[in-house]
Design a protein around this motif. Structure first.
Motif, PDB file in Angstrom:
ATOM      1  N   GLN A 148       0.706  -1.090   0.013  1.00  0.00           N
ATOM      2  CA  GLN A 148      -0.054   0.086  -0.123  1.00  0.00           C
ATOM      3  C   GLN A 148       0.933   1.331   0.011  1.00  0.00           C
ATOM      4  OE1 GLN A 148      -3.528   0.382  -0.029  1.00  0.00           O
ATOM      5  NE2 GLN A 148      -3.206  -1.666  -0.988  1.00  0.00           N
ATOM      6  N   LEU A 149       2.028   1.313   0.750  1.00  0.00           N
ATOM      7  CA  LEU A 149       2.884   2.120   0.686  1.00  0.00           C
ATOM      8  C   LEU A 149       3.428   2.628  -0.567  1.00  0.00           C
ATOM      9  CD1 LEU A 149       4.910   2.159   4.213  1.00  0.00           C
ATOM     10  CD2 LEU A 149       3.531   4.012   3.106  1.00  0.00           C
ATOM     11  N   ALA A 150       3.895   1.413  -1.318  1.00  0.00           N
ATOM     12  CA  ALA A 150       4.454   1.564  -2.551  1.00  0.00           C
ATOM     13  C   ALA A 150       3.479   2.172  -3.731  1.00  0.00           C
ATOM     14  CB  ALA A 150       5.045   0.203  -3.027  1.00  0.00           C
ATOM     15  N   SER A 151       2.247   2.143  -3.488  1.00  0.00           N
ATOM     16  CA  SER A 151       1.209   2.515  -4.508  1.00  0.00           C
ATOM     17  C   SER A 151       0.514   3.818  -3.921  1.00  0.00           C
ATOM     18  CB  SER A 151       0.324   1.388  -4.820  1.00  0.00           C
ATOM     19  OG  SER A 151      -0.383   0.992  -3.710  1.00  0.00           O
ATOM     20  N   ALA A 152       1.044   4.354  -2.883  1.00  0.00           N
ATOM     21  CA  ALA A 152       0.031   5.341  -2.125  1.00  0.00           C
ATOM     22  C   ALA A 152       0.416   6.555  -3.109  1.00  0.00           C
ATOM     23  CB  ALA A 152       0.608   5.718  -0.971  1.00  0.00           C
ATOM     24  N   PRO A 153      -0.604   7.394  -3.653  1.00  0.00           N
ATOM     25  CA  PRO A 153      -0.555   8.613  -4.465  1.00  0.00           C
ATOM     26  C   PRO A 153       0.366   9.580  -3.903  1.00  0.00           C
ATOM     27  CG  PRO A 153      -2.737   7.775  -4.257  1.00  0.00           C
ATOM     28  CD  PRO A 153      -2.224   7.059  -3.344  1.00  0.00           C
ATOM     29  N   LYS A 154       1.080  10.429  -4.574  1.00  0.00           N
ATOM     30  CA  LYS A 154       1.668  11.499  -4.010  1.00  0.00           C
ATOM     31  C   LYS A 154       0.915  12.774  -4.013  1.00  0.00           C
ATOM     32  CE  LYS A 154       5.632  14.598  -5.261  1.00  0.00           C
ATOM     33  NZ  LYS A 154       6.978  14.598  -6.209  1.00  0.00           N
ATOM     34  N   ALA A 155       0.960  13.546  -3.170  1.00  0.00           N
ATOM     35  CA  ALA A 155       0.001  14.975  -2.775  1.00  0.00           C
ATOM     36  C   ALA A 155       0.946  15.993  -2.819  1.00  0.00           C
ATOM     37  CB  ALA A 155      -0.770  14.803  -1.456  1.00  0.00           C
ATOM     38  N   ASP A 156       0.749  17.229  -3.537  1.00  0.00           N
ATOM     39  CA  ASP A 156       1.626  18.185  -3.680  1.00  0.00           C
ATOM     40  C   ASP A 156       1.452  18.996  -2.611  1.00  0.00           C
ATOM     41  OD1 ASP A 156       3.731  19.584  -5.097  1.00  0.00           O
ATOM     42  OD2 ASP A 156       1.945  20.621  -6.384  1.00  0.00           O
ATOM     43  N   LEU A 157       1.808  18.550  -1.258  1.00  0.00           N
ATOM     44  CA  LEU A 157       1.696  19.621  -0.149  1.00  0.00           C
ATOM     45  C   LEU A 157       3.066  19.873   0.438  1.00  0.00           C
ATOM     46  CD1 LEU A 157      -1.106  17.760   1.556  1.00  0.00           C
ATOM     47  CD2 LEU A 157      -1.404  19.818   0.493  1.00  0.00           C
ATOM     48  N   MET A 158       3.759  20.512  -0.274  1.00  0.00           N
ATOM     49  CA  MET A 158       5.224  20.901  -0.082  1.00  0.00           C
ATOM     50  C   MET A 158       5.530  22.304  -0.760  1.00  0.00           C
ATOM     51  SD  MET A 158       7.617  21.088  -2.735  1.00  0.00           S
ATOM     52  CE  MET A 158       9.090  20.659  -1.883  1.00  0.00           C
ATOM     53  N   VAL A 159       6.480  22.893   0.049  1.00  0.00           N
ATOM     54  CA  VAL A 159       6.842  24.386  -0.324  1.00  0.00           C
ATOM     55  C   VAL A 159       8.419  24.390  -0.689  1.00  0.00           C
ATOM     56  CG1 VAL A 159       7.254  26.582   0.234  1.00  0.00           C
ATOM     57  CG2 VAL A 159       5.311  25.357   1.168  1.00  0.00           C
ATOM     58  N   PRO A 160       8.883  24.198  -1.992  1.00  0.00           N
ATOM     59  CA  PRO A 160      10.238  24.181  -2.351  1.00  0.00           C
ATOM     60  C   PRO A 160      11.055  25.377  -1.508  1.00  0.00           C
ATOM     61  CG  PRO A 160       8.960  25.065  -4.251  1.00  0.00           C
ATOM     62  CD  PRO A 160       8.040  24.537  -2.994  1.00  0.00           C
ATOM     63  N   TRP A 161      12.292  25.236  -1.270  1.00  0.00           N
ATOM     64  CA  TRP A 161      13.123  26.044  -0.465  1.00  0.00           C
ATOM     65  C   TRP A 161      14.372  26.563  -1.313  1.00  0.00           C
ATOM     66  CZ3 TRP A 161      10.143  27.895   3.094  1.00  0.00           C
ATOM     67  CH2 TRP A 161      10.646  28.629   4.218  1.00  0.00           C
ATOM     68  N   PRO A 162      14.637  27.697  -1.356  1.00  0.00           N
ATOM     69  CA  PRO A 162      15.760  28.023  -2.244  1.00  0.00           C
ATOM     70  C   PRO A 162      16.983  27.825  -1.609  1.00  0.00           C
ATOM     71  CG  PRO A 162      14.870  29.907  -1.256  1.00  0.00           C
ATOM     72  CD  PRO A 162      13.889  28.839  -0.851  1.00  0.00           C
ATOM     73  N   ARG A 163      18.269  27.886  -2.371  1.00  0.00           N
ATOM     74  CA  ARG A 163      19.556  27.483  -1.945  1.00  0.00           C
ATOM     75  C   ARG A 163      20.322  28.867  -1.602  1.00  0.00           C
ATOM     76  NH1 ARG A 163      18.740  24.634  -6.222  1.00  0.00           N
ATOM     77  NH2 ARG A 163      19.875  26.363  -7.764  1.00  0.00           N
ATOM     78  N   ASP A 164      19.570  29.811  -2.321  1.00  0.00           N
ATOM     79  CA  ASP A 164      20.384  31.253  -2.216  1.00  0.00           C
ATOM     80  C   ASP A 164      20.136  31.706  -0.738  1.00  0.00           C
ATOM     81  OD1 ASP A 164      20.087  34.277  -2.281  1.00  0.00           O
ATOM     82  OD2 ASP A 164      21.308  33.734  -3.820  1.00  0.00           O
ATOM     83  N   ALA A 165      21.091  32.023  -0.189  1.00  0.00           N
ATOM     84  CA  ALA A 165      20.979  32.677   1.386  1.00  0.00           C
ATOM     85  C   ALA A 165      20.252  33.766   1.527  1.00  0.00           C
ATOM     86  CB  ALA A 165      22.357  32.991   1.948  1.00  0.00           C
ATOM     87  N   ARG A 166      20.028  34.518   0.385  1.00  0.00           N
ATOM     88  CA  ARG A 166      19.311  35.839   0.639  1.00  0.00           C
ATOM     89  C   ARG A 166      17.723  35.473   0.497  1.00  0.00           C
ATOM     90  NH1 ARG A 166      21.585  39.125  -4.337  1.00  0.00           N
ATOM     91  NH2 ARG A 166      21.614  37.033  -5.119  1.00  0.00           N
TER      92      ARG A 166
END
Length: 268
Positions: A148-166
């Motif tokens: 069940q874990l292997a087939s669990a759908p992905k949910a787009d509940l994330m915020v990408p974080w930048p690498r640039d320090a500013r």
């Protein structure tokens, strides 16, 4: 309360350091050590699934912030440095999983949708002994859980974080104060760059425009407030929206559902 949580996290970290190998391919009993939020960055040689039976769990890694409301969980691959955060009253059910137990155990962090069957499997597994019978009924249930874990759908509940320090400083401020209406132009002036330069850098670093990134951040910041029962109008204001209708429209645009529809699954 904060000191007690810090002491508990430190105790859990000591137990994790002492755990050299998993007693079984899947580990995570109800009273076991995975079921605590560890706010400091750490890593371990097993994959981790952090699921909130109640409340909202946030997993922080270098590349982003992953948020799991009810019926969702965050998958953290083995070896990835991460921190787990949750509000008081959150009930966490976490599993540690040997990388060899799942064919797709690697890859990146992601939020998974936890279907009712998977939810019940996690709950049932939590009552198993640490050294469950791998050859009997318990082992067969674990095999179904892994499928069940292997087939669990992905949910787009994330915020990408930048690498640039500013940009990271800017993003931390936005996360701490989602209600603020500071514009891209104002941030650009503060950083001493043009708004076009800042806009281009934001897109390069996160894959999202500044507006889309802040919209996503605000919607995800609303989830813990909605989960604890705050009024939608109050949540809208706390997350920087001028009206409840604007917030509901933004929420629907991101999640495909209104806030009420999104959380209705809790009662099922």
């Amino acid at each position: 309360m904060k000191h007690r949580q810090t002491d508990m996290a430190a105790a859990v970290m000591r137990e994790l350091d002492a755990l050299r190998s998993l007693p079984r391919p899947v580990y995570g009993q109800v009273l076991g050590l995975p079921n605590h939020a560890i706010g400091q960055r750490h890593r371990h040689p097993w994959a981790q699934l952090s699921y909130a039976a109640r409340g909202v769990v946030e997993v922080v890694v270098e590349s982003g912030r992953y948020v799991a409301p009810p019926l969702h969980a965050v998958w953290v691959p083995a070896g990835v440095p991460h921190a787990v955060r949750s509000a008081e009253g959150t009930e966490i059910r976490s599993l540690y999983i040997a990388p060899a137990a799942l064919a797709d155990a690697g890859g990146a962090c992601r939020v998974l949708t936890v279907a009712p069957l998977l939810r019940e499997l996690i709950r049932t597994f939590g009552e198993f002994p640490v050294e469950y019978d791998e050859q009997g009924e318990q082992g067969r249930l674990v095999a179904v859980l892994l499928d069940q874990l292997a087939s669990a759908p992905k949910a787009d509940l994330m915020v990408p974080w930048p690498r640039d320090a500013r940009l990271r400083r800017l993003c931390r401020e936005l996360q701490a104060h989602p209600e603020r209406g500071t514009t891209l132009q104002e941030y650009a002036a503060r950083l001493g760059v043009s708004d076009k330069t800042l806009s281009r850098l934001f897109l390069q670093q996160t894959g999202l425009s500044f507006r889309a990134w802040r919209q996503r951040l605000r919607v995800l910041a609303a989830l813990p407030l909605l989960e604890r029962g705050d009024r939608v109008t109050d949540v809208a204001i706390a997350c920087g929206y001028d009206s409840m209708s604007a917030f509901v429209a933004a929420f629907r645009g991101f999640a495909g559902l209104t806030p009420g529809e999104f959380f209705k699954a809790r009662a099922r």
